[in-house]
Design an enzyme around this catalytic site. Structure first.
Site, mmCIF file in Angstrom:
data_model
loop_
_atom_site.group_PDB
_atom_site.id
_atom_site.type_symbol
_atom_site.label_atom_id
_atom_site.label_comp_id
_atom_site.label_asym_id
_atom_site.label_seq_id
_atom_site.Cartn_x
_atom_site.Cartn_y
_atom_site.Cartn_z
ATOM 1 N N ARG A 101 5.572 31.348 3.720
ATOM 2 C CA ARG A 101 4.640 30.654 2.825
ATOM 3 C C ARG A 101 4.234 29.282 3.364
ATOM 4 N NH1 ARG A 101 7.755 33.834 -0.972
ATOM 5 N NH2 ARG A 101 9.329 32.184 -1.011
ATOM 6 N N GLU A 130 23.275 31.151 0.518
ATOM 7 C CA GLU A 130 24.251 31.290 -0.558
ATOM 8 C C GLU A 130 25.382 32.212 -0.074
ATOM 9 O OE1 GLU A 130 24.181 32.220 -5.370
ATOM 10 O OE2 GLU A 130 22.551 32.939 -4.099
#
Lengths: 183, 251
Positions: free
Chosen positions: A70, A107
């Site tokens: 993006r 994560e």
């Protein structure tokens, strides 16, 4: 710093075009900030780019680095307007030829960001652009890549910040500029 | 042996000869179906056909005449040679035997990158195109600047599971196996005129999937546009009746 706090009149229009999609990419409460709806509004998309261009034009920035994928949408229009080159920072094995890699934490597990060798010269002033900053892990890796080749990262620029995830603190003192915050 | 030839000039002399009343050659882009003119889509009021017509691709791009010799006879836009020379070829990437056309070096040349965008904008500006669809990921680099300049929306076409919310998917063949391309439901309305952008056309499989996605929701794909074409892979033929516009042809 954020244009949101500066209350530029274009901000409200930009903010209203961002769609929040719950439970994406995984269930368990992630509210995904979807910028694709912003891209469907030519005026709001142009205002988004203009806000960055107004900030960075004429500041001797010669490199705009955009983070896949993006960051590839917002980076090039900014680069073209301020007269800088665009340097894509990519997931592993996408860039052909010689690259340098920077690993960073997710994560769960690790990922890697790559940049072409020779794309950026020592001493160049660089911007790093992405659509959103969350934990700051990706932006941090991007900054390291640029610094490793001797560039000076002037600022990181994102459309959206998730301040609760404290990504700003992970940027080693580098400034962050965003248009919007989402809590 | 690398040979770069200009396919055509953006200042196409054929355009000025285009008549709004005569039937145009098949390679011209105009709103026509089953041999008859169709009315303008309900949402977009077209004042006159000339504004919506794109110049037909010049002779060199017809499949029959697609020879380097024909291409070099065309008038060359002076910006093309700098664009072409800014593209780097990397041998044996991603696999042995493949000569990879690397556009990232073009992005480092601010004037050549600007010229690349300008050539597309000059062709598509003022032609009632409301959608620029860009194919992940290098289509994301060229699509948005074009969309912004012509006042169209930008619609990303993505690999599976990247777009949040409701999507439609189109499967397409790879050399080994298949892949899928996705587009957001509701991004494009029926009747909208769309462009599809990617950095390069090889076999045409990806572009073909993108055309199908847009047509499935009722959009009209006006043209596919790429920086580079690999004509030996015959991607142009895979696009059926959809025209293809490229800046650089690489054999």
């Amino acid at each position: 710093m954020s244009a949101y706090r500066d209350k530029d009149p274009r901000i409200h229009g930009i903010q209203s075009k961002i769609r929040v999609v719950p439970n994406f990419p995984k269930p368990a409460g992630i509210m995904f900030q979807d910028i694709t709806t912003l891209l469907l509004d030519p005026k709001a998309f142009k205002d988004t780019v203009d806000l960055f261009v107004e900030r960075y034009k004429g500041k001797n920035i010669s490199v705009v680095a955009g983070i896949e994928a993006r960051g590839f949408i917002f980076g090039p229009p900014i680069a073209l307007e301020i007269g800088a080159k665009f340097v894509p920072l990519r997931k592993p094995k996408k860039l052909p030829g010689r690259v340098i890699s920077e690993e960073y934490e997710l994560e769960y597990g690790r990922d890697c960001l790559e940049m072409h060798l020779g794309a950026v010269e020592p001493g160049e002033q660089a911007l790093v652009v992405d659509d959103l900053i969350a934990t700051g892990g990706t932006l941090c890796a991007a900054m390291k890549l640029l610094e490793r080749v001797g560039a000076d990262v002037v600022e990181c620029a994102c459309v959206i910040e998730l301040p609760d995830l404290k990504g700003r603190e992970r940027l080693n003192g580098k400034p962050l500029y965003v248009l919007l915050e989402s809590h | 042996m690398m040979h770069r030839a200009l396919i055509f000039s953006s200042l196409n002399p054929i355009y000025s000869q285009l008549s709004t009343t005569k039937a145009s050659p098949d390679s011209a882009v105009f709103p026509k179906r089953d041999g008859a003119w169709i009315g303008p889509p309900p949402v977009f009021r077209l004042q006159n056909y000339k504004r919506t017509l794109l110049p037909p691709l010049c002779v060199a791009s017809d499949s029959v005449a697609n020879q380097p010799k024909m291409a070099s006879q065309d008038e060359q836009d002076p910006r093309i040679s700098k664009i072409s020379s800014a593209i780097r070829v990397i041998p044996n990437f991603p696999k042995p035997g493949i000569m990879f056309q690397d556009i990232t070096t073009l992005l480092l040349d601010t004037k050549a990158f600007r010229d690349t965008i300008d050539l597309f904008v000059e062709r598509y500006g003022g032609k009632d195109i409301s959608v620029v669809a860009g194919i992940e990921a290098r289509g994301f680099i060229f699509g948005p600047p074009i969309a912004l300049a012509i006042g169209a929306k930008f619609v990303p076409m993505r690999k599976p599971n990247k777009l949040p919310g409701e999507v439609i998917s189109e499967e397409y063949s790879l050399e080994y196996g298949t892949d899928k391309m996705e587009m957001h439901v509701g991004a494009v309305q029926a009747g909208e005129r769309a462009l599809i952008i990617d950095d390069l056309i090889a076999t045409g499989g990806t572009l073909c999937a993108a055309i199908k996605l847009l047509e499935r929701i009722g959009a009209h794909v006006v043209e596919c546009a790429c920086v580079i074409e690999l004509p030996e892979l015959k991607g142009r033929e895979r696009l059926g009746d959809k025209p293809l516009f490229v800046l650089v042809s690489s054999t």
